[in-house]
Motif scaffolding. Structure first.
Motif, PDB file in Angstrom:
ATOM      1  N   ILE A  57      29.922  46.326 -28.380  1.00 51.88           N
ATOM      2  CA  ILE A  57      29.578  45.731 -29.458  1.00 51.88           C
ATOM      3  C   ILE A  57      29.893  46.224 -30.817  1.00 51.88           C
ATOM      4  O   ILE A  57      29.749  45.591 -31.857  1.00 51.88           O
ATOM      5  CB  ILE A  57      27.734  45.668 -29.391  1.00 51.88           C
ATOM      6  CG1 ILE A  57      27.330  44.231 -30.112  1.00 51.88           C
ATOM      7  CG2 ILE A  57      27.290  46.539 -30.146  1.00 51.88           C
ATOM      8  CD1 ILE A  57      25.884  44.097 -29.918  1.00 51.88           C
ATOM      9  N   LEU A  58      30.484  47.418 -30.762  1.00 49.97           N
ATOM     10  CA  LEU A  58      30.809  48.148 -32.266  1.00 49.97           C
ATOM     11  C   LEU A  58      31.778  47.313 -32.802  1.00 49.97           C
ATOM     12  O   LEU A  58      32.711  46.673 -32.293  1.00 49.97           O
ATOM     13  CB  LEU A  58      31.304  49.714 -31.566  1.00 49.97           C
ATOM     14  CG  LEU A  58      30.676  50.699 -31.448  1.00 49.97           C
ATOM     15  CD1 LEU A  58      31.300  51.962 -30.963  1.00 49.97           C
ATOM     16  CD2 LEU A  58      29.625  51.149 -32.707  1.00 49.97           C
ATOM     17  N   GLY A  59      31.735  47.150 -34.300  1.00 54.88           N
ATOM     18  CA  GLY A  59      32.660  46.841 -35.152  1.00 54.88           C
ATOM     19  C   GLY A  59      32.200  45.766 -35.762  1.00 54.88           C
ATOM     20  O   GLY A  59      30.852  45.477 -36.022  1.00 54.88           O
ATOM     21  N   LEU A  60      33.183  44.818 -36.517  1.00 55.70           N
ATOM     22  CA  LEU A  60      32.875  43.880 -37.500  1.00 55.70           C
ATOM     23  C   LEU A  60      32.950  42.352 -36.786  1.00 55.70           C
ATOM     24  O   LEU A  60      33.774  42.186 -36.151  1.00 55.70           O
ATOM     25  CB  LEU A  60      33.845  44.068 -38.509  1.00 55.70           C
ATOM     26  CG  LEU A  60      33.634  43.033 -39.722  1.00 55.70           C
ATOM     27  CD1 LEU A  60      32.164  43.060 -40.436  1.00 55.70           C
ATOM     28  CD2 LEU A  60      34.546  43.399 -40.787  1.00 55.70           C
ATOM     29  N   TRP A  61      31.961  41.606 -36.968  1.00 57.83           N
ATOM     30  CA  TRP A  61      32.026  40.341 -36.300  1.00 57.83           C
ATOM     31  C   TRP A  61      31.527  39.201 -37.395  1.00 57.83           C
ATOM     32  O   TRP A  61      30.558  39.317 -38.081  1.00 57.83           O
ATOM     33  CB  TRP A  61      30.924  40.491 -35.221  1.00 57.83           C
ATOM     34  CG  TRP A  61      31.043  41.295 -34.215  1.00 57.83           C
ATOM     35  CD1 TRP A  61      30.522  42.748 -34.206  1.00 57.83           C
ATOM     36  CD2 TRP A  61      31.769  41.321 -32.959  1.00 57.83           C
ATOM     37  NE1 TRP A  61      30.743  43.379 -33.231  1.00 57.83           N
ATOM     38  CE2 TRP A  61      31.894  42.361 -32.207  1.00 57.83           C
ATOM     39  CE3 TRP A  61      32.493  40.251 -32.314  1.00 57.83           C
ATOM     40  CZ2 TRP A  61      32.382  42.756 -31.114  1.00 57.83           C
ATOM     41  CZ3 TRP A  61      32.995  40.437 -30.960  1.00 57.83           C
ATOM     42  CH2 TRP A  61      32.936  41.624 -30.306  1.00 57.83           C
ATOM     43  N   LYS A  62      32.434  38.255 -37.305  1.00 59.03           N
ATOM     44  CA  LYS A  62      32.224  36.867 -38.445  1.00 59.03           C
ATOM     45  C   LYS A  62      31.559  36.037 -37.604  1.00 59.03           C
ATOM     46  O   LYS A  62      31.873  35.623 -36.493  1.00 59.03           O
ATOM     47  CB  LYS A  62      33.671  36.678 -38.620  1.00 59.03           C
ATOM     48  CG  LYS A  62      33.480  35.371 -39.725  1.00 59.03           C
ATOM     49  CD  LYS A  62      34.864  35.148 -40.252  1.00 59.03           C
ATOM     50  CE  LYS A  62      34.861  34.116 -41.331  1.00 59.03           C
ATOM     51  NZ  LYS A  62      34.142  32.876 -40.886  1.00 59.03           N
ATOM     52  N   LEU A  63      30.517  35.462 -38.287  1.00 57.16           N
ATOM     53  CA  LEU A  63      29.706  34.165 -37.811  1.00 57.16           C
ATOM     54  C   LEU A  63      30.425  33.074 -37.599  1.00 57.16           C
ATOM     55  O   LEU A  63      31.321  32.519 -38.529  1.00 57.16           O
ATOM     56  CB  LEU A  63      28.528  34.258 -38.659  1.00 57.16           C
ATOM     57  CG  LEU A  63      27.519  32.953 -38.199  1.00 57.16           C
ATOM     58  CD1 LEU A  63      26.724  33.537 -36.952  1.00 57.16           C
ATOM     59  CD2 LEU A  63      26.500  32.837 -39.446  1.00 57.16           C
ATOM     60  N   GLU A  64      30.365  32.466 -36.516  1.00 53.87           N
ATOM     61  CA  GLU A  64      31.030  31.413 -36.126  1.00 53.87           C
ATOM     62  C   GLU A  64      30.157  30.171 -35.624  1.00 53.87           C
ATOM     63  O   GLU A  64      30.406  28.980 -36.082  1.00 53.87           O
ATOM     64  CB  GLU A  64      32.081  31.381 -35.145  1.00 53.87           C
ATOM     65  CG  GLU A  64      33.393  32.177 -35.356  1.00 53.87           C
ATOM     66  CD  GLU A  64      34.416  31.890 -34.516  1.00 53.87           C
ATOM     67  OE1 GLU A  64      34.286  31.576 -33.654  1.00 53.87           O
ATOM     68  OE2 GLU A  64      35.691  32.202 -35.037  1.00 53.87           O
ATOM     69  N   LYS A  65      29.038  30.297 -35.369  1.00 51.85           N
ATOM     70  CA  LYS A  65      28.133  29.318 -34.806  1.00 51.85           C
ATOM     71  C   LYS A  65      26.715  29.669 -34.975  1.00 51.85           C
ATOM     72  O   LYS A  65      26.210  30.826 -34.323  1.00 51.85           O
ATOM     73  CB  LYS A  65      28.544  29.008 -33.256  1.00 51.85           C
ATOM     74  CG  LYS A  65      27.657  27.617 -32.716  1.00 51.85           C
ATOM     75  CD  LYS A  65      27.795  27.595 -31.190  1.00 51.85           C
ATOM     76  CE  LYS A  65      27.124  26.525 -30.537  1.00 51.85           C
ATOM     77  NZ  LYS A  65      27.692  26.117 -29.043  1.00 51.85           N
ATOM     78  N   VAL A  66      25.750  28.813 -35.434  1.00 56.02           N
ATOM     79  CA  VAL A  66      24.279  29.137 -35.480  1.00 56.02           C
ATOM     80  C   VAL A  66      23.583  27.924 -34.884  1.00 56.02           C
ATOM     81  O   VAL A  66      23.769  26.884 -35.057  1.00 56.02           O
ATOM     82  CB  VAL A  66      24.002  29.069 -36.987  1.00 56.02           C
ATOM     83  CG1 VAL A  66      22.643  29.239 -37.157  1.00 56.02           C
ATOM     84  CG2 VAL A  66      24.449  30.433 -37.693  1.00 56.02           C
ATOM     85  N   VAL A  67      22.518  28.302 -34.143  1.00 55.57           N
ATOM     86  CA  VAL A  67      21.713  27.230 -33.443  1.00 55.57           C
ATOM     87  C   VAL A  67      20.499  27.611 -33.797  1.00 55.57           C
ATOM     88  O   VAL A  67      19.947  28.844 -33.214  1.00 55.57           O
ATOM     89  CB  VAL A  67      21.992  27.127 -31.878  1.00 55.57           C
ATOM     90  CG1 VAL A  67      21.001  26.203 -31.224  1.00 55.57           C
ATOM     91  CG2 VAL A  67      23.438  26.821 -31.641  1.00 55.57           C
ATOM     92  N   SER A  68      19.662  26.753 -34.607  1.00 51.25           N
ATOM     93  CA  SER A  68      18.345  26.999 -34.881  1.00 51.25           C
ATOM     94  C   SER A  68      18.225  28.047 -36.363  1.00 51.25           C
ATOM     95  O   SER A  68      19.190  28.912 -36.238  1.00 51.25           O
ATOM     96  CB  SER A  68      17.434  27.569 -34.000  1.00 51.25           C
ATOM     97  OG  SER A  68      16.168  27.559 -34.101  1.00 51.25           O
ATOM     98  N   ASN A  69      17.320  27.728 -37.035  1.00 51.99           N
ATOM     99  CA  ASN A  69      16.982  28.587 -38.289  1.00 51.99           C
ATOM    100  C   ASN A  69      16.379  29.853 -37.589  1.00 51.99           C
ATOM    101  O   ASN A  69      15.762  29.784 -36.647  1.00 51.99           O
ATOM    102  CB  ASN A  69      16.398  28.022 -39.428  1.00 51.99           C
ATOM    103  CG  ASN A  69      17.306  27.013 -39.988  1.00 51.99           C
ATOM    104  OD1 ASN A  69      18.537  27.052 -39.984  1.00 51.99           O
ATOM    105  ND2 ASN A  69      16.686  25.820 -40.233  1.00 51.99           N
ATOM    106  N   GLY A  70      16.353  30.902 -38.427  1.00 55.45           N
ATOM    107  CA  GLY A  70      15.642  32.174 -38.318  1.00 55.45           C
ATOM    108  C   GLY A  70      15.823  33.239 -39.108  1.00 55.45           C
ATOM    109  O   GLY A  70      16.473  33.011 -40.275  1.00 55.45           O
ATOM    110  N   ASN A  71      15.715  34.368 -38.504  1.00 54.79           N
ATOM    111  CA  ASN A  71      16.044  35.464 -39.386  1.00 54.79           C
ATOM    112  C   ASN A  71      17.569  35.842 -39.676  1.00 54.79           C
ATOM    113  O   ASN A  71      18.226  35.480 -38.771  1.00 54.79           O
ATOM    114  CB  ASN A  71      15.469  36.895 -38.728  1.00 54.79           C
ATOM    115  CG  ASN A  71      13.971  36.901 -38.811  1.00 54.79           C
ATOM    116  OD1 ASN A  71      13.403  36.279 -39.565  1.00 54.79           O
ATOM    117  ND2 ASN A  71      13.413  37.509 -37.928  1.00 54.79           N
TER     118      ASN A  71
END
Length: 234
Positions: free
Chosen positions: A130-144
């Motif tokens: 999981i280490l490193g930089l990850w760009k958001l591509e998909k969001v399901v449902s709002n939240g924190n």
């Protein structure tokens, strides 16, 4: 000439058999059974050196070191960690079959069986992956942290640092905190600084250059999917 070649083949065969049956080298723990319960740690390894020193760890992190001794008559293996607690149990009785080794003993009335496999490289933990930089591509449902969006270009990201700190940047702002990856399951706990956002737990699904986080402590389906990148989004 034929005798010399035959003698060389015999020596090589004997050396190969001896090398396979030795305890020296790197071993990955494939399973740990305590009674009938499976308690296998993620990417746990141990290395036995020829000078009777040893070290062990999980993934790329070495956390124990010390010495080892094998009684060849009884096949009893004793391991002493210089930076750990004293082992008050009897030594493990071991057996080696080519590239597999089994340790067995009794602890507090329960049978312990550890199966190890010879390896040439260290394994990866969920925390390593999981280490490193990850760009958001998909969001399901709002939240924190992130909200659903109709935009084609999403600039949110999460950065898992080597020192167990994380940074999140999104339309909701910047969040800093620390994270813990479970030692047995693909799960990560995010612990933000301050009281505005509470800690939460996410299940991790790994694919090639992709991770999908699914919120565990929620009554609704909350999913965040990320793609690995090598520089921060503009």
């Amino acid at each position: 000439m034929k005798k010399s070649i035959f003698s060389l083949i015999v020596i090589l065969l004997l050396f190969g058999c001896e090398n396979k049956s030795t305890i020296e080298g790197l071993w990955i723990i494939k399973s740990v059974k305590v009674g009938k319960e499976e308690m296998t740690p993620n990417a746990r390894w141990t290395r036995f050196n020829s000078d009777l020193t040893q070290e062990s760890g999980n993934g790329r992190f070495q956390h124990s070191y010390g010495t080892w001794n094998l009684d060849k008559k009884s096949n009893e293996l004793s391991i002493i960690n210089a930076n750990g607690l004293e082992d008050l149990n009897d030594p493990f009785v071991i057996s080696i079959n080519e590239n597999e080794m089994i340790w067995e003993r009794t602890e507090e009335g329960q049978n312990i069986k550890v199966t190890l496999e010879r390896s040439s490289k260290l394994p990866e933990t969920y925390g390593d992956k999981i280490l490193g930089l990850w760009k958001l591509e998909k969001v399901v449902s709002n939240g924190n942290y992130f909200e659903e969006s109709d935009k084609k270009e999403i600039n949110g990201y999460i950065f898992f640092r080597w020192d167990r700190r994380f940074v999140i940047e999104s339309e909701k702002g910047r969040v800093n905190g620390v994270y813990n990856v479970h030692g047995h399951k693909p799960e990560v706990e995010l612990i933000p600084y301050g009281d505005q956002v509470k800690r939460d737990f996410w299940k991790i699904q790994f694919e090639e250059n992709l991770i999908t986080l699914r919120l565990l402590n929620s009554d609704t389906t909350v999913i965040r999917q990320f793609r690995r990148i090598n520089k921060f989004p503009n």
